[in-house]
Design an enzyme around this catalytic site. Sequence first.
Site, mmCIF file in Angstrom:
data_model
loop_
_atom_site.group_PDB
_atom_site.id
_atom_site.type_symbol
_atom_site.label_atom_id
_atom_site.label_comp_id
_atom_site.label_asym_id
_atom_site.label_seq_id
_atom_site.Cartn_x
_atom_site.Cartn_y
_atom_site.Cartn_z
ATOM 1 N N LYS A 192 0.851 -1.261 -0.057
ATOM 2 C CA LYS A 192 0.063 -0.139 0.229
ATOM 3 C C LYS A 192 0.946 1.189 0.068
ATOM 4 O O LYS A 192 0.587 2.186 -0.766
ATOM 5 C CB LYS A 192 -0.809 -0.028 1.096
ATOM 6 C CG LYS A 192 -2.051 -1.086 1.435
ATOM 7 C CD LYS A 192 -2.567 -0.787 2.653
ATOM 8 C CE LYS A 192 -2.059 -1.018 4.122
ATOM 9 N NZ LYS A 192 -1.487 -2.069 4.402
ATOM 10 N N ARG B 116 0.277 -8.522 14.091
ATOM 11 C CA ARG B 116 -0.398 -7.486 12.787
ATOM 12 C C ARG B 116 -1.253 -8.067 11.837
ATOM 13 O O ARG B 116 -2.318 -7.620 11.639
ATOM 14 C CB ARG B 116 0.688 -6.742 12.064
ATOM 15 C CG ARG B 116 1.317 -5.527 13.044
ATOM 16 C CD ARG B 116 3.048 -5.311 12.638
ATOM 17 N NE ARG B 116 2.851 -4.949 11.178
ATOM 18 C CZ ARG B 116 4.214 -4.707 10.692
ATOM 19 N NH1 ARG B 116 5.101 -5.496 11.028
ATOM 20 N NH2 ARG B 116 4.139 -4.375 9.380
ATOM 21 N N ARG C 52 -8.736 1.697 9.823
ATOM 22 C CA ARG C 52 -8.218 0.248 9.816
ATOM 23 C C ARG C 52 -9.451 -0.300 10.825
ATOM 24 O O ARG C 52 -9.199 -1.357 11.294
ATOM 25 C CB ARG C 52 -7.069 0.697 10.669
ATOM 26 C CG ARG C 52 -5.889 0.026 9.806
ATOM 27 C CD ARG C 52 -4.696 -0.133 10.751
ATOM 28 N NE ARG C 52 -3.445 -0.609 10.347
ATOM 29 C CZ ARG C 52 -2.430 -0.397 9.837
ATOM 30 N NH1 ARG C 52 -2.438 1.034 9.183
ATOM 31 N NH2 ARG C 52 -1.394 -1.115 9.637
HETATM 32 P P1 ADP Z 1 1.735 -1.942 8.119
HETATM 33 O O1 ADP Z 1 0.435 -1.855 7.320
HETATM 34 O O2 ADP Z 1 2.861 -2.260 7.074
HETATM 35 O O3 ADP Z 1 1.840 -3.022 9.180
HETATM 36 P P2 ADP Z 1 1.675 0.703 8.993
HETATM 37 O O4 ADP Z 1 2.973 1.641 9.034
HETATM 38 O O5 ADP Z 1 0.518 1.183 8.256
HETATM 39 O O6 ADP Z 1 2.167 -0.857 8.599
HETATM 40 O O7 ADP Z 1 1.329 0.767 10.649
HETATM 41 C C1 ADP Z 1 2.252 0.342 11.611
HETATM 42 C C2 ADP Z 1 1.580 0.501 13.164
HETATM 43 O O8 ADP Z 1 1.015 1.645 13.128
HETATM 44 C C3 ADP Z 1 0.290 -0.511 13.128
HETATM 45 O O9 ADP Z 1 0.605 -1.734 13.412
HETATM 46 C C4 ADP Z 1 -0.463 0.117 14.191
HETATM 47 O O10 ADP Z 1 -0.151 0.103 15.522
HETATM 48 C C5 ADP Z 1 -0.116 1.509 14.022
HETATM 49 N N1 ADP Z 1 -1.373 2.034 13.214
HETATM 50 C C6 ADP Z 1 -1.071 2.885 11.852
HETATM 51 N N2 ADP Z 1 -2.418 3.050 11.476
HETATM 52 C C7 ADP Z 1 -3.298 2.966 12.106
HETATM 53 C C8 ADP Z 1 -4.632 3.136 12.311
HETATM 54 N N3 ADP Z 1 -5.134 3.899 11.533
HETATM 55 N N4 ADP Z 1 -5.207 3.008 13.372
HETATM 56 C C9 ADP Z 1 -4.727 2.215 14.576
HETATM 57 N N5 ADP Z 1 -3.262 1.889 14.604
HETATM 58 C C10 ADP Z 1 -2.657 2.204 13.730
#
Ligand code: ADP
Length: 190
Positions: A15, A145, A89
């Site tokens: 993404k 995750r 999310r």
């Molecule tokens: P990936 O999709 O590769 O797991 P991201 O960089 O999008 O990684 O997110 C890393 C971490 O940041 C997530 O595992 C979560 O803990 C937090 N996070 C990111 N976006 C959100 C969101 N919209 N709601 C809650 N937690 C989030």
Amino acid sequence: MAEAVIFLGPPGAGKGTQAKRLASEMGFKQLSTGDILRSHVARGTELGRLAKPIMDAGKLVPDELILGLIGEELSSMPDPRVIFDGFPRTLAQAEALDKLLRERKIRLLGVLLVTAPEDELVRRLLGRALEEGRSDDNEETIRARMAEYRQKTQPLVDYYQKTGSLKQINGLGKVDEVYQAIQEALGVKA
Ligand code: ADP
């Protein structure tokens, strides 16, 4: 005109890479909640100190904190043209975003669901661990995750299918091929 695109999909689907390219080619701003949180962690802000252990455990940061960040970003943009990457999310985040889009009269161009088989996702994330050293790219956190995605984020697929916004993208091909599919799905191909 105020417009938005949402990227949805499991960790490792690509993404971020696609969102970055689409944002730069369409003149949109990429809003990655993961990147914003990591910048808070790196700067040692209060939010960063709160979020770090949650992120390292592979769990989701509480909705209120995320909605605060998004609200702040959007209110600083007079005519928002944004690509949401990693947000929403949870159902609560999706409902709050709907309200924000309505209030700000932002048109949703589409929700891109980028997917790939789980063994490929894990392989990519472990590869990224070696390159970028992200503290949440280890096997145990990756598993957590994935579980959070299945439980809390996967229901959004139904949510956006019902509104007719969902566009399925196969994330398994080469970066360029995936990007082509995204452009076609959005109808923005030059
Ligand atoms: P990936 O999709 O590769 O797991 P991201 O960089 O999008 O990684 O997110 C890393 C971490 O940041 C997530 O595992 C979560 O803990 C937090 N996070 C990111 N976006 C959100 C969101 N919209 N709601 C809650 N937690 C989030």
